[in-house]
Design an enzyme around this catalytic site. Structure first.
Site, PDB file in Angstrom:
ATOM      1  CB  SER A 156      -0.962  -0.053   1.191  1.00  0.00           C
ATOM      2  OG  SER A 156      -1.995   0.904   1.052  1.00  0.00           O
ATOM      3  CG  ASP A 252      -6.822  -2.633  -3.262  1.00  0.00           C
ATOM      4  OD1 ASP A 252      -7.264  -1.515  -2.940  1.00  0.00           O
ATOM      5  OD2 ASP A 252      -5.676  -3.022  -2.961  1.00  0.00           O
ATOM      6  CG  HIS A 282      -5.708  -2.469   0.601  1.00  0.00           C
ATOM      7  ND1 HIS A 282      -4.893  -2.138  -0.453  1.00  0.00           N
ATOM      8  CD2 HIS A 282      -5.188  -1.837   1.684  1.00  0.00           C
ATOM      9  CE1 HIS A 282      -3.922  -1.338  -0.036  1.00  0.00           C
ATOM     10  NE2 HIS A 282      -4.079  -1.151   1.256  1.00  0.00           N
TER      11      HIS A 282
END
Length: 315
Positions: A156, A252, A282
């Site tokens: 991320s 996601d 995610h």
């Protein structure tokens, strides 16, 4: 494709929250709530040792957690950055995944607790990330690592920092990196118009509104949004970057930008492997690793890619 049943169970128990609306947010409370979401299990993958220490950074010491495999070093090094929108998160939610990769890859994993926004806006986190990579490449022997064999990775916002560190290493004369592992990386902006931001805007663990809020805390102003060291897809060229492994979740908001980044790397002649996990959400690699069986595959792929990049496949 429908959500993976394991992912669906997580979604069903996760309260719907909109961090961009309502009363002004308390960042400290958000960090504490995020920290409490992750329970470190008792049956962690076995490694030789785990040590919390610090390395010099551009604005003072940077806390790091060093995972060392069993055996005699020096070992290759994998510098890892956690997620959390550059604003929340820390070392603990990656405890399982860092141990798993350390053991399977036979590499020292150094997990970096970089400075967080809004107290430390861009480019603080990016500066810490590059400083950590440079430190390992110059002083890796202090943590049992081989300074000539260094890779970088993250999930991320951490994937963003890994990509940025690779860009900086190319642009600023080193260090030479063996591999960048980008798990659901933030490399574009929510307003760029990608379909995954519309399709998975709400109800898939990471929301569009959460990403919008993170982009109010990390950049200093709109001018930063054109800087490739904040958004790597803004780079003019991707040639000369190190080999990449890009891992994406189907469900996601960040999926399309990560996959576009992989394509851009390939088009620039960079050896790149792209894997999409169907039905997945995610945070599957690190924070949710103990609840999602797909994490084992992702960690094994990462370890295999590290061994290949380091030339330790047969060891």
């Amino acid at each position: 494709m429908p959500l993976d049943p394991e992912a669906q169970r997580i979604i069903d128990r996760t309260p719907a929250e909109d961090p961009s609306g309502g009363a002004p947010l308390d960042v400290a409370a958000m960090r504490e709530g995020f920290r409490r979401m992750w329970v470190v299990p008792d049956d962690l993958p076995h490694v030789g040792s785990v040590a919390d220490t610090a390395i010099p950074g551009p604005a003072g010491d940077i806390p790091v957690r060093v995972y060392t495999p069993e055996g005699e070093g020096p070992f290759p090094a994998f510098v890892w950055f956690h997620g959390g929108g550059w604003t929340i998160g820390g070392l603990d939610e990656n405890e399982y995944s860092c141990r798993a990769v350390c053991a399977a890859a036979g590499a020292v994993v150094m997990s970096v607790d970089y400075r967080l926004a809004p107290e430390n806006p861009f480019p603080a986190a990016a500066d810490d990330a590059y400083a950590a990579v440079r430190w390992v490449a110059e002083h890796g022997e202090r943590i049992g690592a081989d300074p000539s064999r260094v890779a970088v990775g993250g999930e991320s916002a951490g994937g963003n920092l890994a990509a940025v560190a690779a860009l900086r290493a190319r642009d600023l004369g080193g260090p030479e990196l063996a591999l960048q592992v980008l798990v659901s990386p933030v490399v574009g902006h929510p307003d760029d118009g990608r379909a995954s931001y519309r399709e998975f805007a709400e109800g898939y663990f990471l929301s569009r509104s959460s990403m919008d809020w993170f982009f109010t805390t990390y950049p200093r102003d709109e001018r930063d949004l054109e800087d490739p060291y904040l958004l790597p897809l803004r780079a003019k060229s991707f040639a000369g970057l190190c080999r990449a492994l890009v891992l994406e979740a189907e469900c996601d908001v960040l999926r399309d930008e990560g996959e576009e980044y992989a394509v851009r790397l390939k088009d620039a002649g960079v050896r790149t492997d792209l894997v999409r996990y169907d039905g997945m959400i995610h945070a599957f690699f690190g924070p949710l690793a103990t609840e999602l069986s797909v994490a084992r595959d992702a960690q094994a792929r990462t370890a295999a890619a590290l061994r290949s990049a380091f030339g330790t496949d047969g060891e």
